[in-house]
Design an enzyme around this catalytic site. Structure first.
Site, short mmCIF file in Angstrom:
data_model
loop_
_atom_site.label_atom_id
_atom_site.label_comp_id
_atom_site.label_asym_id
_atom_site.label_seq_id
_atom_site.Cartn_x
_atom_site.Cartn_y
_atom_site.Cartn_z
N PRO A 1 -13.75 38.68 31.42
CA PRO A 1 -12.56 37.93 32.46
C PRO A 1 -11.72 39.16 32.93
O PRO A 1 -10.76 39.09 31.64
CB PRO A 1 -12.44 36.43 32.36
CG PRO A 1 -12.45 35.97 31.29
CD PRO A 1 -13.76 37.24 30.61
N GLU A 2 -11.46 39.68 33.91
CA GLU A 2 -11.22 40.35 34.69
C GLU A 2 -9.02 39.51 35.51
O GLU A 2 -9.35 39.22 35.20
CB GLU A 2 -11.13 41.73 35.00
CG GLU A 2 -11.89 42.93 34.35
CD GLU A 2 -13.19 43.72 35.03
OE1 GLU A 2 -12.16 44.18 35.65
OE2 GLU A 2 -14.05 43.97 34.79
N HIS B 1 -18.82 24.85 21.49
CA HIS B 1 -17.96 26.14 21.86
C HIS B 1 -16.65 25.40 22.46
O HIS B 1 -15.65 26.88 22.62
CB HIS B 1 -18.80 26.86 22.38
CG HIS B 1 -20.01 27.99 22.05
ND1 HIS B 1 -20.78 27.89 20.43
CD2 HIS B 1 -21.27 28.19 22.81
CE1 HIS B 1 -21.43 28.44 20.67
NE2 HIS B 1 -22.19 28.58 21.59
N ARG C 1 -18.92 33.45 22.48
CA ARG C 1 -18.50 34.29 21.72
C ARG C 1 -17.06 34.71 20.73
O ARG C 1 -16.91 35.58 19.71
CB ARG C 1 -18.21 35.64 21.92
CG ARG C 1 -20.06 35.79 23.49
CD ARG C 1 -20.13 36.29 24.27
NE ARG C 1 -20.68 37.66 23.65
CZ ARG C 1 -20.49 39.10 24.33
NH1 ARG C 1 -20.56 38.86 25.52
NH2 ARG C 1 -20.87 39.84 24.00
#
Ligand SMILES: [Zn+2]
Length: 276
Positions: free
Chosen positions: A2-3, A91, A113
């Site tokens: 994410p930016e 997750h 991840r």
């Protein structure tokens, strides 16, 4: 990863949904996901959420008593609000039970991840001093004179320099490629060769692109979702990112793809001619 626009989207949602709520309980499923103390008080238990702060791609939730939690979203992290006693998705490594009046709800932090983390701090100032001071200015506030100094005599490419969070915080692969394309700057050009007027134009365009993306809820490439679990729409507006081999929307030439700073980089060699 994410930016800035994706993280800002998350922050705006959290501000709307969680500020004023009290943390009733903290549930940790993967202890390694929490950096530093795992004491409940440090994870804001019994405290009220007061504010959400962002710098670049990182953000922090600050409680009314000053304690704060720093969030790093890793490659594909999300922080989403769910009804009380919702099924926990795969997750989700930690979640908070929040309460406002008689209403209870949950905040789930998911990170498939596992590159992200949560880290407690005694204050937001401590986060600014210890973590955010090592980063460059936020991409929405940076000015051209500052960047000119940071890039002075640098032999690194402008693309690598924009990705370096110590220069400017919040820009990643998507918004670097999009900004360089609109600015007509070749991604492999030396950062030190870019003039002040070129930087001024580039920063102006960067801000426009980031703000448009924020308005669209960010770009959903790798599972990005806002605090309500909605995907963004700005991926439909990308002019170069992910479009290598397709034709340039401006001149019709085939967009080129190369590797820069270990990242796939897409550009138009006609609209972004190599100068130096
Ligand atoms: Zn072109």
């Amino acid at each position: 990863m994410p930016e800035l626009p994706e993280v800002e989207t998350i922050c705006r949602g959290l501000t709307q949904l969680c500020v004023g709520a009290k943390v009733l309980d903290v549930h940790i499923y993967r202890a390694g996901f929490i950096r530093g103390s795992r004491k409940n008080i440090d994870l804001l238990q019994n405290l009220t959420i007061a504010r959400v702060h962002r710098h670049g791609k990182q953000f922090a939730i600050e409680s009314a008593c000053g304690r704060a939690l720093l969030f790093h979203m890793g490659m594909s992290g999300s922080l989403t609000v769910h009804p009380f006693e919702s099924t926990r998705a795969k997750h989700v490594h930690v979640y908070w039970t929040l309460g406002r009046g008689n209403k209870k709800f949950e905040l789930h932090h998911k990170d498939p991840r596992r590159f992200g983390y949560v880290r407690p701090f005694l204050s937001i100032q401590k986060i600014r001093d210890d973590i955010w001071s090592t980063l460059g200015p936020d991409a929405l506030c940076v000015d051209a004179d500052d960047l000119l100094q940071r890039f002075k005599n640098k032999k690194r490419s402008i693309k690598a320099s924009l990705l370096d969070q110590a220069n400017i915080a919040g820009v990643g692969n998507i918004y670097a490629d999009e900004t360089l394309f609109q600015s007509g700057i070749h991604p492999l050009r030396n950062a030190g060769s870019i003039s002040l007027p070129e930087l001024e134009k580039m920063i102006k365009l960067l801000r426009v692109i980031l703000n448009r993306s924020i308005q669209g809820g960010g770009s959903s490439i790798q599972d990005h979702q806002d605090a309500c679990g909605r995907a963004g729409t700005f991926q439909n507006c990308h002019q170069v990112y992910g479009r290598g081999g397709e034709s340039c929307e401006i001149c019709g030439a085939i967009l080129k793809q190369t590797l820069c700073a270990q990242r796939t980089t897409v550009f138009c060699s006609t609209c972004q001619p190599r100068k130096k």
